[in-house]
Design a protein around this motif. Structure first.
Motif, PDB file in Angstrom:
ATOM      1  N   LYS A   1      45.842  46.962  50.413  1.00 36.69           N
ATOM      2  CA  LYS A   1      46.974  46.382  51.222  1.00 36.69           C
ATOM      3  C   LYS A   1      48.148  46.629  50.197  1.00 36.69           C
ATOM      4  N   SER A   2      48.069  46.138  49.013  1.00 38.75           N
ATOM      5  CA  SER A   2      49.253  46.086  48.213  1.00 38.75           C
ATOM      6  C   SER A   2      49.782  47.356  47.853  1.00 38.75           C
ATOM      7  N   THR A   3      48.724  48.279  47.605  1.00 36.63           N
ATOM      8  CA  THR A   3      49.109  49.580  47.505  1.00 36.63           C
ATOM      9  C   THR A   3      50.034  50.263  48.555  1.00 36.63           C
TER      10      THR A   3
ATOM     11  N   GLU B   1      48.830  37.488  41.318  1.00 35.14           N
ATOM     12  CA  GLU B   1      48.490  39.130  40.612  1.00 35.14           C
ATOM     13  C   GLU B   1      49.312  39.986  41.684  1.00 35.14           C
ATOM     14  N   ASP B   2      48.989  40.008  43.111  1.00 37.89           N
ATOM     15  CA  ASP B   2      49.828  40.834  43.673  1.00 37.89           C
ATOM     16  C   ASP B   2      51.223  41.271  43.783  1.00 37.89           C
ATOM     17  N   ALA B   3      51.932  40.064  43.522  1.00 40.78           N
ATOM     18  CA  ALA B   3      53.252  39.892  43.505  1.00 40.78           C
ATOM     19  C   ALA B   3      53.681  40.565  42.000  1.00 40.78           C
TER      20      ALA B   3
ATOM     21  N   VAL C   1      54.340  40.958  54.802  1.00 42.66           N
ATOM     22  CA  VAL C   1      53.310  39.815  54.222  1.00 42.66           C
ATOM     23  C   VAL C   1      52.237  40.065  54.095  1.00 42.66           C
ATOM     24  N   GLU C   2      51.653  40.444  52.684  1.00 38.92           N
ATOM     25  CA  GLU C   2      50.324  40.734  52.640  1.00 38.92           C
ATOM     26  C   GLU C   2      49.476  39.391  52.409  1.00 38.92           C
ATOM     27  N   SER C   3      48.287  39.342  53.316  1.00 38.79           N
ATOM     28  CA  SER C   3      47.568  38.232  53.426  1.00 38.79           C
ATOM     29  C   SER C   3      46.528  38.330  52.144  1.00 38.79           C
TER      30      SER C   3
HETATM   31 MG   LIG Z   1      46.552  43.068  47.209  1.00 42.84          MG
END
Ligand SMILES: [Mg+2]
Ligand SMILES: Nc1nc2c(ncn2[C@@H]2O[C@H](COP(=O)(O)OP(=O)(O)OP(=O)(O)O)[C@@H](O)[C@H]2O)c(=O)[nH]1
Length: 232
Positions: A28-30, A56-58, A111-113
């Motif tokens: 998702k983040s990628t 971490e994702d941010a 918006v990433e869950s």
């Molecule tokens: Mg992620």
């Protein structure tokens, strides 16, 4: 430029809010980093990430340098990820609205869950449309298993197709399985290393932004459950 005028001169009342959900580690983040890299010259973007206990994702997205760091906000849910995107969306809505105010006029807020399981979907109170992201490394059966995201998200992404040969997964079969439960909704086989697929993803986003601006897109709730039976 008037407050809500976009680069193409049109004037939607607010940006498109686009959710990306799916199991842990499916990319998702990628996918968000890829979209930012490809679209930041054409659209005004911002991102909200959800993690249970970290940001971490941010931090990963800020480090990737795909957007100015202040356009990426982290929500620490502190509980089940799906609660914050479906049952009580307050923390996420505040983050989205803060970004919309600070960087207006935005075109899209992504918006990433937090990574969850096959049942996590966004409430239409938080996003206008949603991508559900699964990957080939989770096994070729996942698309067939169904669930609300697989069956009814606006776009289903079957990610990391570059790994398919290493995990003995037939991508075409996964697409057929998914398509058979999606009632005509689109499915995209994606890899960050496949420029054609990345281009198709960007086209889908552009199309959705245009529909949203014309007032022709309606948010549809995939629902917390997919219809299912245990007998017969
Ligand atoms: Mg992620
Ligand atoms: N081979 C391959 N690996 C990928 C691809 N996209 C993402 N990955 C890798 O998959 C791992 C997880 O990617 P993320 O983007 O962090 O996944 P995520 O869904 O955001 O993970 P959570 O937020 O923790 O649920 C990382 O090691 C990525 O580098 C892809 O297209 N191909």
């Amino acid at each position: 430029m008037p407050e809500h005028e976009h680069r193409d001169g049109s004037a939607a009342s607010r940006p498109l809010r686009l959710g990306i959900a799916g199991p842990v580690g499916t990319g998702k983040s990628t996918l968000i980093a890829t979209l930012c890299r490809q679209l930041a010259d054409e659209l005004e973007l911002a991102v909200v990430t959800n993690d249970i206990y970290t940001d971490e994702d941010a931090r990963m997205l800020r480090a990737a340098g795909v957007l100015p760091v202040e356009r990426i906000r982290a929500v620490e849910t502190g509980a089940c990820p799906h609660t914050a995107i479906r049952d009580d969306v307050t923390a996420n809505l505040i983050a989205v609205e803060d970004l919309e105010r600070a960087f207006r006029p935005l075109d899209v807020v992504l918006v990433e869950s937090g990574g969850d399981n096959l049942t996590a979907t966004f409430s239409p109170a938080l996003v206008d449309a949603q991508i559900f992201c699964i990957d080939v490394a989770g096994g070729g059966d996942v698309a067939r298993k169904g669930g609300p995201g697989i069956e009814r998200a606006d776009l289903l992404v079957i990610n990391k197709t570059d790994l398919a040969e290493h995990v003995d997964v037939d991508v075409a079969r996964m697409i057929t399985d998914a398509s058979s439960v999606r009632s005509g909704l689109p499915t995209l086989a994606l890899s960050r290393t496949d420029p054609t697929a990345v281009g198709d993803l960007c086209k889908w986003v552009h199309h959705l932004v245009a529909e949203h601006r014309r007032g022709e897109h309606t948010a549809v709730d995939p629902g917390p459950m997919a219809p299912h039976v245990h007998h017969g």
